[in-house]
Design a protein around this motif. Structure first.
Motif, PDB file in Angstrom:
ATOM      1  N   UNK A 233       0.758  -0.995  -0.275  1.00  0.00           N
ATOM      2  CA  UNK A 233       0.299   0.122   0.140  1.00  0.00           C
ATOM      3  C   UNK A 233       0.905   1.154   0.278  1.00  0.00           C
ATOM      4  N   UNK A 234       1.900   1.546   0.825  1.00  0.00           N
ATOM      5  CA  UNK A 234       2.956   2.605   1.099  1.00  0.00           C
ATOM      6  C   UNK A 234       3.425   2.347  -0.198  1.00  0.00           C
ATOM      7  N   UNK A 235       4.080   1.439  -1.206  1.00  0.00           N
ATOM      8  CA  UNK A 235       4.519   1.314  -2.101  1.00  0.00           C
ATOM      9  C   UNK A 235       3.372   2.180  -3.549  1.00  0.00           C
ATOM     10  N   UNK A 236       2.304   2.064  -3.155  1.00  0.00           N
ATOM     11  CA  UNK A 236       0.901   3.342  -4.126  1.00  0.00           C
ATOM     12  C   UNK A 236       1.252   4.006  -3.707  1.00  0.00           C
ATOM     13  N   UNK A 237       0.828   4.442  -2.827  1.00  0.00           N
ATOM     14  CA  UNK A 237       1.184   5.561  -2.300  1.00  0.00           C
ATOM     15  C   UNK A 237       1.907   6.540  -2.475  1.00  0.00           C
ATOM     16  N   UNK A 238       3.138   6.026  -3.135  1.00  0.00           N
ATOM     17  CA  UNK A 238       4.069   6.955  -3.332  1.00  0.00           C
ATOM     18  C   UNK A 238       4.743   6.432  -4.669  1.00  0.00           C
ATOM     19  N   UNK A 239       3.984   6.624  -5.659  1.00  0.00           N
ATOM     20  CA  UNK A 239       3.847   6.608  -6.831  1.00  0.00           C
ATOM     21  C   UNK A 239       2.852   7.505  -7.085  1.00  0.00           C
ATOM     22  N   UNK A 240       0.917   7.381  -6.264  1.00  0.00           N
ATOM     23  CA  UNK A 240       0.479   8.396  -6.361  1.00  0.00           C
ATOM     24  C   UNK A 240       0.698   9.731  -5.949  1.00  0.00           C
ATOM     25  N   UNK A 241       1.267   9.696  -5.232  1.00  0.00           N
ATOM     26  CA  UNK A 241       1.990  11.115  -5.491  1.00  0.00           C
ATOM     27  C   UNK A 241       3.452  11.771  -5.761  1.00  0.00           C
ATOM     28  N   UNK A 242       3.809  10.824  -6.919  1.00  0.00           N
ATOM     29  CA  UNK A 242       5.019  11.199  -7.801  1.00  0.00           C
ATOM     30  C   UNK A 242       3.917  11.547  -8.755  1.00  0.00           C
ATOM     31  N   UNK A 243       2.982  10.956  -9.434  1.00  0.00           N
ATOM     32  CA  UNK A 243       1.922  11.233  -9.846  1.00  0.00           C
ATOM     33  C   UNK A 243       1.207  12.682  -9.544  1.00  0.00           C
TER      34      UNK A 243
ATOM     35  N   UNK B 100       2.827  15.493  -8.386  1.00  0.00           N
ATOM     36  CA  UNK B 100       3.478  16.456  -8.186  1.00  0.00           C
ATOM     37  C   UNK B 100       4.108  16.791  -9.791  1.00  0.00           C
ATOM     38  N   UNK B 101       3.330  15.493 -10.671  1.00  0.00           N
ATOM     39  CA  UNK B 101       3.437  16.129 -12.049  1.00  0.00           C
ATOM     40  C   UNK B 101       1.744  16.686 -12.683  1.00  0.00           C
ATOM     41  N   UNK B 102       0.714  16.726 -11.719  1.00  0.00           N
ATOM     42  CA  UNK B 102      -0.263  17.140 -11.743  1.00  0.00           C
ATOM     43  C   UNK B 102      -1.317  16.533 -12.301  1.00  0.00           C
ATOM     44  N   UNK B 103      -1.477  15.505 -12.512  1.00  0.00           N
ATOM     45  CA  UNK B 103      -2.599  14.345 -12.375  1.00  0.00           C
ATOM     46  C   UNK B 103      -2.835  13.845 -10.665  1.00  0.00           C
ATOM     47  N   UNK B 104      -3.815  14.604 -10.623  1.00  0.00           N
ATOM     48  CA  UNK B 104      -5.131  14.358  -9.236  1.00  0.00           C
ATOM     49  C   UNK B 104      -6.211  14.013  -9.856  1.00  0.00           C
ATOM     50  N   UNK B 105      -6.811  12.767  -9.022  1.00  0.00           N
ATOM     51  CA  UNK B 105      -8.262  12.178  -9.114  1.00  0.00           C
ATOM     52  C   UNK B 105      -9.192  13.110  -8.988  1.00  0.00           C
ATOM     53  N   UNK B 106     -10.190  13.150  -9.534  1.00  0.00           N
ATOM     54  CA  UNK B 106     -11.662  13.700  -9.010  1.00  0.00           C
ATOM     55  C   UNK B 106     -11.572  14.257  -7.428  1.00  0.00           C
TER      56      UNK B 106
END
Length: 626
Positions: free
Chosen positions: A180-190, A192-198
């Motif tokens: 789960x924490x690995x997945x969170x790291x990818x979500x945070x990187x996304x 930081x690149x301007x990809x935000x879920x609704x």
């Protein structure tokens, strides 16, 4: 070399990052010595052994994938979710494909082996092409993500037969925290690149996550779903004498420790991330499509390619959708007149939506109503089972059960879905229904959904694919969306030919409603992700053109927003299968056999649509020559 060129011709429709040479072969390349039948047979044995060896290697990257197959290898492990692990798998895949190209001469393969070769290369090319967009998709949303998948996996797929299995279960609870924490790291990187879920997506993630860690041992009250599952599995071991009561108590203590020390903190981290990034969610009144992301237009075009397995553009798909909506409306008008309704088609839609207290159209919003839905869905599936041999030669061995979605991931009006069983039949396939709000589950849709998710739809197609013995193992697990969902939608239409189906005109209207639903998807998915439509514009288009409830419409549109392109695969795949059947019927005349046609479509596993067309064309020529 000839094998590269021949492979490129077979897969010329694939737009990939591998830079295939799509030129036609030269005369010198064509003039090759004839390959003998003995050479083809020997090559077939070699390449199929190679495929099985490489497939087994690929499985070792995913302990959870092994569990889905009913195997207990690496049973105490959870998959790695880091970018580095993903890159390792991709590097392995590219190297294996290069090895295949160097070891095997494409022109010396049988037609069946060429299909396997092409599928392997196609999957590799698509994976390479997708690397560019690794940070574009949402890691966490209301439809997908480890927050709902992990407990579902542990409860429904991690079978416990021995003390060792339970120890593996406990190890996996600890591993889930890490993953789960690995997945969170990818979500945070996304992010930081301007990809935000609704915002609605994050709200769903938070709600699901809170439900998972509500109840003992996380909070006071009844046992949480995951804790109740662990308790039940330990109790079963004690009851059978597999472990002593003392050992069972020790196991339960280990479960509690893993849940509190590893599992719960990871869920709290997910909730914290979602709450924090929600401030960056796009304005819900503005366009929210994939094309608003960095590199979003290319990302959406890539998804259309992978989901439809064609090179169709967003504009082409949009236009097909508009034309299909118009065609299906005409058929709906006929049923409206048949039942004697006076008023416009839109008035008929409104009547069906608003008659929630009319038991002709809706089940009671009670536990009795929910059970009645499950019972009725099971009954219509049982009717289809009786008549399967009239339409199919190949039949599935695996059984099917109908279940309500678990409370921690159930959503009002959300789409029904299917989880495959195991290839050996030890675990049945499961057709899941969201039944929390029965006013979002019209009776007219029960029959068509059962055929789509169950039989002759997903359960039949996927079970047959998993049970195939005449193709390499990797093909038994292939999942090309246009084929898989196209078959399921074709099955809704095919069910008309079975006895005792769609006898109620409202059920037949439900069938058309399901088909127009998929036609509308072509319009709204491309509208959202390539034409700048807002969520409200897409919801309104749905309501204007179908008898869908507003709860269903919003749930569907929000699904399309977070899963770009996926919704286009259904109608594109269905129309291809229908056209192939029409072609076969026209060319074969009295020689056409519906059972043989369906066996041809299903007997090779899931395929890219143009490879499926090639397989059907080969069958047509064989029948003509017989």
């Amino acid at each position: 070399m000839i094998k590269h060129t021949a492979s490129a011709i077979a897969l010329a429709f694939v737009l990939t990052a591998c830079g295939q040479n799509n030129q036609a072969p030269t005369a010198a390349e064509i003039e090759q010595p004839a390959v003998t039948a003995e050479q083809i047979a020997a090559n077939s044995e070699r390449i199929n052994a190679w495929f099985d060896e490489k497939y087994e290697e690929s499985l070792q990257f995913s302990p959870m994938g092994l569990t889905f197959l009913g195997r207990k290898d690496k049973y105490d492990e959870i998959d790695c979710f880091t970018i580095e692990c993903m890159q390792e798998q991709l590097d392995w895949r590219v190297a294996a494909t290069k090895e295949m190209e160097e070891m095997f001469d494409y022109d010396a393969l049988s037609p069946a082996d060429k299909i396997s070769y092409d599928i392997w290369k196609y999957q590799t090319d698509q994976a390479v092409a997708g690397k560019e967009f690794v940070y574009n998709g949402y890691v966490f949303d209301q439809m997908n993500g480890p927050q709902g998948f992990m407990p579902t996996f542990m409860i429904n797929f991690h079978r416990v037969d021995t003390a060792e299995d339970m120890q593996a279960y406990i190890s996996r609870l600890k591993g889930i925290g890490r993953a789960m924490n690995q997945a969170i790291d990818i979500a945070k990187e996304s992010a930081s690149r301007g990809v935000h879920a609704p915002k609605f997506a994050y709200e769903g993630v938070i709600d699901q996550s809170q439900k998972v860690i509500t109840g003992a041992p996380f909070t006071e009250g009844e046992d949480s779903a995951i804790y109740a599952d662990a308790k039940g599995k330990i109790a079963a071991l004690v009851e059978t004498g597999e472990v002593s009561e003392e050992d069972g108590e020790a196991m339960l203590e280990d479960v509690e420790t893993a849940l509190l020390d590893d599992f719960k903190p990871a869920y709290e981290n997910i909730i914290a991330f979602a709450e924090d990034d929600m401030a960056n969610s796009p304005d819900p009144d503005s366009p929210v499509g994939a094309n608003t992301q960095p590199n979003g237009e290319a990302y959406y075009n890539h998804l259309l390619s992978t989901q439809t397995t064609t090179d169709m553009t967003a504009d082409q798909i949009h236009q097909i959708g508009l034309e299909e909506v118009e065609r299906i409306h005409a058929e709906m008008e006929s049923i409206k007149d048949q039942v004697g309704f006076e008023g416009s088609l839109q008035d008929f839609f409104k009547m069906l939506r608003d008659s929630k207290d009319d038991e002709r159209f809706y089940y009671p919003n009670t536990d009795e109503g929910r059970q009645a839905y499950i019972d009725d869905a099971t009954a219509v599936i049982d009717n289809i089972k009786v008549h399967l041999p009239e339409f199919f030669g190949i039949l599935p061995k695996a059984d099917l059960t109908v279940k309500r979605v678990e409370p921690f991931r159930e959503q009002d009006g959300a789409a029904q879905h299917y989880y495959p069983g195991t290839p050996d039949g030890s675990r049945p396939g499961i057709y899941y229904a969201h039944l929390s709000d029965m006013t979002a589950m019209p009776k007219r849709e029960l029959e068509v959904i059962a055929y789509h998710e169950g039989i002759p739809g997903h359960h039949m197609q996927i079970s047959i694919a998993q049970e195939l013995t005449g193709v390499p193992q990797f093909r038994t697990q292939a999942g090309f969306t246009a084929y898989v969902e196209g078959w399921a939608l074709y099955s809704e239409w095919l069910a008309q030919e079975f006895p005792d189906t769609y006898q109620d005109p409202y059920s037949n209207f439900g069938r058309l409603g399901s088909e127009i639903w998929r036609a509308i998807r072509l319009v709204v998915d491309t509208g959202i992700h390539s034409k700048g439509w807002t969520e409200e514009e897409a919801v309104q288009y749905f309501l204007d053109n179908a008898a869908i409830t507003e709860t269903q419409a919003r749930s569907e549109i929000q699904r399309y927003i977070v899963m770009p392109g996926q919704a286009t695969s259904y109608k594109i795949g269905m129309m291809k299968i229908q056209k192939l059947r029409q072609k076969a019927e026209g060319e074969l005349g009295d020689k056409f056999d519906i059972r043989a046609f369906h066996d041809t479509v299903l007997g090779g596993g899931a395929l890219p649509l143009q490879v499926l067309e090639r397989r059907v064309d080969q069958w047509i020529e064989e029948v003509k020559a017989s």
